[in-house]
Scaffold this active site. Structure first.
Site, PDB file in Angstrom:
ATOM      1  N   ALA A 188       0.617   5.844   0.957  1.00 41.92           N
ATOM      2  CA  ALA A 188       0.001   7.316   1.341  1.00 41.92           C
ATOM      3  C   ALA A 188      -1.058   7.590   0.496  1.00 41.92           C
ATOM      4  CB  ALA A 188       0.709   7.801   2.087  1.00 41.92           C
ATOM      5  N   GLU A 239      -1.856  -9.796  -6.415  1.00 39.18           N
ATOM      6  CA  GLU A 239      -2.179 -10.897  -7.724  1.00 39.18           C
ATOM      7  C   GLU A 239      -0.548 -10.112  -8.372  1.00 39.18           C
ATOM      8  OE1 GLU A 239      -4.331  -9.925  -5.545  1.00 39.18           O
ATOM      9  OE2 GLU A 239      -5.911 -10.923  -6.333  1.00 39.18           O
ATOM     10  N   TYR A 251      -3.252   6.657  -2.278  1.00 38.44           N
ATOM     11  CA  TYR A 251      -4.019   5.071  -1.902  1.00 38.44           C
ATOM     12  C   TYR A 251      -3.951   4.922  -3.362  1.00 38.44           C
ATOM     13  CZ  TYR A 251      -5.644   6.289   2.914  1.00 38.44           C
ATOM     14  OH  TYR A 251      -6.225   6.539   4.181  1.00 38.44           O
ATOM     15  N   GLU A 284       0.667  -1.435   0.227  1.00 44.53           N
ATOM     16  CA  GLU A 284       0.308  -0.122   0.379  1.00 44.53           C
ATOM     17  C   GLU A 284       0.675   1.366  -0.016  1.00 44.53           C
ATOM     18  OE1 GLU A 284      -3.301  -0.681   3.123  1.00 44.53           O
ATOM     19  OE2 GLU A 284      -3.329  -1.848   1.450  1.00 44.53           O
TER      20      GLU A 284
HETATM   21  N1  THU Z   1      -5.901  -6.224  -3.066  1.00 48.91           N
HETATM   22  C1  THU Z   1      -5.341  -6.462  -3.324  1.00 48.91           C
HETATM   23  O1  THU Z   1      -4.226  -7.580  -2.910  1.00 48.91           O
HETATM   24  N2  THU Z   1      -5.623  -8.106  -4.017  1.00 48.91           N
HETATM   25  C2  THU Z   1      -6.993  -7.553  -4.827  1.00 48.91           C
HETATM   26  O2  THU Z   1      -7.494  -8.549  -5.220  1.00 48.91           O
HETATM   27  C3  THU Z   1      -8.358  -7.289  -4.255  1.00 48.91           C
HETATM   28  C4  THU Z   1      -7.363  -5.925  -3.091  1.00 48.91           C
HETATM   29  C5  THU Z   1      -5.607  -5.137  -1.968  1.00 48.91           C
HETATM   30  C6  THU Z   1      -5.348  -3.666  -2.096  1.00 48.91           C
HETATM   31  C7  THU Z   1      -5.218  -2.762  -0.464  1.00 48.91           C
HETATM   32  O3  THU Z   1      -3.780  -3.056  -0.211  1.00 48.91           O
HETATM   33  C8  THU Z   1      -6.067  -4.021   0.089  1.00 48.91           C
HETATM   34  O4  THU Z   1      -6.102  -5.579  -0.450  1.00 48.91           O
HETATM   35  C9  THU Z   1      -7.771  -3.214   0.806  1.00 48.91           C
HETATM   36  O5  THU Z   1      -8.155  -3.216  -0.756  1.00 48.91           O
END
Ligand code: THU
Length: 127
Positions: A49, A58, A51, A47
């Site tokens: 800051a 994946e 967003y 992640e």
């Molecule tokens: N996220 C994933 O890593 N894969 C997905 O297919 C859906 C969302 C992550 C992105 C973010 O860090 C967190 O999950 C919340 O959305």
């Protein structure tokens, strides 16, 4: 009863999930790609800051596979706390890089289901 799955692939995704950098959502995700050569390449969500700069687990795993010269991708496993399904952007990237892949979606206590990229993104846009 769980159907047969490549347990090593799910285990690799579980292990990668422990490395997730998710201080904003606290939603940790691990993924692992199985190559035609039988190698497993893993990733976690990272992640930011700012967003939208966040990268899903994946896409980290899929792009790492490409960076390692692996272009024939057989399957991907995704592990979250609740068995959440891949987001739309990740489905599009799966359709680009591994349209024939099986997709194993697991929660953190080992419940999972098997699906496919084609089922997750029917009628996908392609180049
Ligand atoms: N996220 C994933 O890593 N894969 C997905 O297919 C859906 C969302 C992550 C992105 C973010 O860090 C967190 O999950 C919340 O959305």
């Amino acid at each position: 009863m769980n159907e047969a799955i490549p347990q090593g692939l799910v285990t690799a995704a579980q292990t990668a999930r422990e490395q997730a950098y998710a201080p904003y959502s606290n939603y940790t995700v691990g993924a692992a790609v199985l190559t035609a050569e039988g190698e497993v390449i893993a990733g976690c969500n990272v992640e930011n800051a700012s967003y939208p700069a966040t990268i899903c687990a994946e896409r980290v795993a899929l792009t790492a596979a490409i960076a390692q010269g692996k272009r024939q991708l057989k399957a991907i496993a995704v592990v979250t706390v609740d068995g959440g399904t891949p987001c739309g952007i990740c489905r599009q990237v799966m359709a680009e890089l591994g349209p024939e892949m099986d997709v194993y979606i697991s929660d953190d206590v080992g419940n999972f289901r098997r699906t496919t990229v084609r089922a997750l993104l029917p009628d996908a846009f392609g180049g």
